[in-house]
Every structure is written in structure tokens, then in C-alpha cells.
Design an enzyme around this catalytic site. Structure first.
Site, PDB file in Angstrom:
ATOM      1  N   PHE A  81     -11.273   6.297   4.051  1.00  0.00           N
ATOM      2  CA  PHE A  81     -10.231   6.693   3.455  1.00  0.00           C
ATOM      3  C   PHE A  81      -9.178   7.069   4.251  1.00  0.00           C
ATOM      4  O   PHE A  81      -9.217   7.811   5.308  1.00  0.00           O
ATOM      5  CB  PHE A  81     -10.758   8.124   2.782  1.00  0.00           C
ATOM      6  CG  PHE A  81     -11.810   7.806   1.672  1.00  0.00           C
ATOM      7  CD1 PHE A  81     -11.390   7.564   0.342  1.00  0.00           C
ATOM      8  CD2 PHE A  81     -13.078   7.855   2.083  1.00  0.00           C
ATOM      9  CE1 PHE A  81     -12.332   7.368  -0.710  1.00  0.00           C
ATOM     10  CE2 PHE A  81     -13.868   7.481   1.037  1.00  0.00           C
ATOM     11  CZ  PHE A  81     -13.582   7.191  -0.355  1.00  0.00           C
ATOM     12  N   ASP A  82      -7.855   6.854   3.848  1.00  0.00           N
ATOM     13  CA  ASP A  82      -6.676   7.107   4.376  1.00  0.00           C
ATOM     14  C   ASP A  82      -6.821   8.784   3.871  1.00  0.00           C
ATOM     15  O   ASP A  82      -7.521   8.994   2.963  1.00  0.00           O
ATOM     16  CB  ASP A  82      -5.509   6.581   3.850  1.00  0.00           C
ATOM     17  CG  ASP A  82      -4.142   7.294   4.105  1.00  0.00           C
ATOM     18  OD1 ASP A  82      -3.886   7.507   5.395  1.00  0.00           O
ATOM     19  OD2 ASP A  82      -3.394   7.405   3.206  1.00  0.00           O
ATOM     20  N   PHE A  83      -5.860   9.484   4.352  1.00  0.00           N
ATOM     21  CA  PHE A  83      -5.938  10.984   4.263  1.00  0.00           C
ATOM     22  C   PHE A  83      -4.897  11.525   3.114  1.00  0.00           C
ATOM     23  O   PHE A  83      -4.936  11.898   1.994  1.00  0.00           O
ATOM     24  CB  PHE A  83      -5.848  11.953   5.480  1.00  0.00           C
ATOM     25  CG  PHE A  83      -6.397  13.364   5.007  1.00  0.00           C
ATOM     26  CD1 PHE A  83      -7.752  13.630   4.813  1.00  0.00           C
ATOM     27  CD2 PHE A  83      -5.502  14.311   5.137  1.00  0.00           C
ATOM     28  CE1 PHE A  83      -8.116  14.897   4.548  1.00  0.00           C
ATOM     29  CE2 PHE A  83      -5.941  15.638   5.113  1.00  0.00           C
ATOM     30  CZ  PHE A  83      -7.107  15.944   4.695  1.00  0.00           C
TER      31      PHE A  83
ATOM     32  N   ASP B 166      -3.075   4.672   0.229  1.00  0.00           N
ATOM     33  CA  ASP B 166      -1.880   4.743  -0.811  1.00  0.00           C
ATOM     34  C   ASP B 166      -0.556   4.062  -0.394  1.00  0.00           C
ATOM     35  O   ASP B 166       0.270   4.142  -1.095  1.00  0.00           O
ATOM     36  CB  ASP B 166      -1.738   6.078  -1.209  1.00  0.00           C
ATOM     37  CG  ASP B 166      -1.043   6.921   0.141  1.00  0.00           C
ATOM     38  OD1 ASP B 166      -1.666   6.994   1.185  1.00  0.00           O
ATOM     39  OD2 ASP B 166      -0.051   7.647  -0.447  1.00  0.00           O
TER      40      ASP B 166
ATOM     41  N   VAL C 251      -9.558   2.418   1.569  1.00  0.00           N
ATOM     42  CA  VAL C 251      -8.919   3.261   0.540  1.00  0.00           C
ATOM     43  C   VAL C 251      -7.727   3.724   0.891  1.00  0.00           C
ATOM     44  O   VAL C 251      -7.961   4.791   1.775  1.00  0.00           O
ATOM     45  CB  VAL C 251      -9.813   4.418  -0.291  1.00  0.00           C
ATOM     46  CG1 VAL C 251      -9.172   4.705  -1.446  1.00  0.00           C
ATOM     47  CG2 VAL C 251     -11.197   3.415  -0.571  1.00  0.00           C
TER      48      VAL C 251
END
Length: 218
Positions: A10-12, A168, A166
Site C-alpha cells: 500500500f502507498d500511504f 493513488d 495499491v
């Protein structure tokens, strides 16, 4: 439920947490320290995603000899209070708990300093769900997102064909593809559908709840 992937990265910022309040206020603090007015919010939003050094250089046009000052002022406020102004996105805790319960190895793969990621996840009670925290050091000026993902996979002991990313922003998609991974792009963060389609995200979702069916099957 049965997991389709052994690991999920995961990106944060913009993926697990909405960190915009703390980041924007800390940026404004840095600009004030430099005697300059703060940019508009639409410009500040573009700050989130790339490594911090690159953002000050490429987005705000700061010369190399001034960037260290700006980063120091930004982190001065962020370290004191900005990290506490992050809010976990709706649906993320349930998503992480479900994946963890399904035996999926979870890790972050972010351009954010590891210490800040750990602080925020720990504050929200989510840190124990992660097997590895992938991020940057405070003195890392230009983190390679693909290499951060490769480091996370090495730490988790998984290969490209059993891992999903994942994120954004375009940096997450580009980094994932260079690391040999598919990517789920989330619209609730700081990117746009146009950006995701341009960079070839395998999946584009509106909410955190939309992520789970891609990762597990009933």
C-alpha cells in the site's frame, strides 16, 4: 474468503490515510518561514506523491541550495503536530483486518519517511497488521518507488506474480509496473481517473470497499 494474492503493498498518503491537513499546514509553515505566500490548494495537492525533495524542486522551483531549508521547516511542524492530523480513510481498517485474517502479508511502499508511517499507523492501532513498513529515510532525497516495492517484496519473501500494489498517484502505477506488479488505483486519494488511465492502472476503484473483491474471493 480466499486470497488471490500472497501480499499487498500500500502507498500511504492518499491511499491508507488522508494526510492532507497536516501536510498542507506544514507546507504553509515552510513557505511562511521563507517569507513567501502559500500556493493554492490545487498546487499543494500535487505535492503529495513524489519524494519531498523532488516536489520542492520540480513543483515549487526551489534551487538545490534552498531545498534542505524548506524540508527542515516543513518537517519541523509535521514532526510536532502534522502527523497527528492524518485520518484513516473510511473502510481501510476493515480492509486491512480482512486481508490480515485471510493470511495476506501487508506492507507499505511509500515515499514518506518510515518513522512517520509507523507513528500514524500505531496511533490508529493498525501497525500490528503490517508485516513490513516500506518507506524512506529522512536523508533520502529521491526515493525510487519501484525499488521501495522491491525491498518490501524481499522483506516479505514474495515474488511479483503473487503481489498487488495499491496507490493513488501515477508514481504508484509507474513504480508498480517497473517492479513487475499490477496496481489498483484509488480515486478517493489525490489522483484522477485521467491520470490512472494514462499510466495504465489495472484497476480503478472509487472506495476502499471496492478494493477487497479484487484481492479476495468468496
Amino acid at each position: 474468503m480466499q486470497a488471490r494474492f500472497s501480499a499487498v503493498l500500500f502507498d500511504f498518503d492518499g491511499t491508507l490515510v488522508d494526510s492532507s491537513e497536516g501536510i498542507f499546514k506544514s507546507l504553509i509553515y515552510a513557505f511562511e518561514a521563507d517569507g513567501k505566500p502559500a500556493p493554492e490548494e490545487k498546487t499543494l495537492r500535487k505535492f503529495i506523491g513524489p519524494p519531498i525533495y523532488d516536489s520542492f524542486k520540480n513543483l515549487f522551483g526551489y534551487p538545490d541550495d534552498k531545498i534542505d531549508f524548506m524540508i527542515a521547516k516543513y518537517r519541523e511542524r509535521y514532526r510536532e503536530k502534522g502527523w497527528r492530523e492524518a485520518a484513516v480513510y473510511p473502510g481501510i481498517p476493515k480492509l486491512l483486518h480482512t486481508l490480515h485474517d485471510c493470511g495476506v502479508k501487508l506492507a507499505t511502499a511509500s515515499s514518506k519517511p518510515v518513522d512517520f508511517i509507523r507513528q500514524i499507523l500505531d496511533e490508529d492501532g493498525l501497525l500490528p497488521l503490517f508485516h513490513y513498513i516500506g518507506g524512506t529515510d529522512f536523508d533520502n532525497k529521491s526515493a525510487d518507488k519501484a525499488e521501495i516495492m522491491r525491498g518490501a517484496m524481499r522483506a516479505l519473501g514474495v515474488s511479483e506474480n503473487e503481489t498487488m500494489m495499491v496507490g493513488d498517484r501515477l508514481y504508484d502505477i509507474d513504480g508498480a509496473h517497473r517492479a513487475g506488479l499490477p496496481c489498483i488505483a484509488v480515486l478517493y486519494g489525490f489522483g484522477s481517473r485521467e491520470e490512472f488511465e494514462k499510466y495504465g492502472a489495472e484497476y480503478i476503484v472509487n472506495t476502499a470497499e471496492d478494493i477487497l473483491p479484487i484481492l479476495v474471493k468468496e
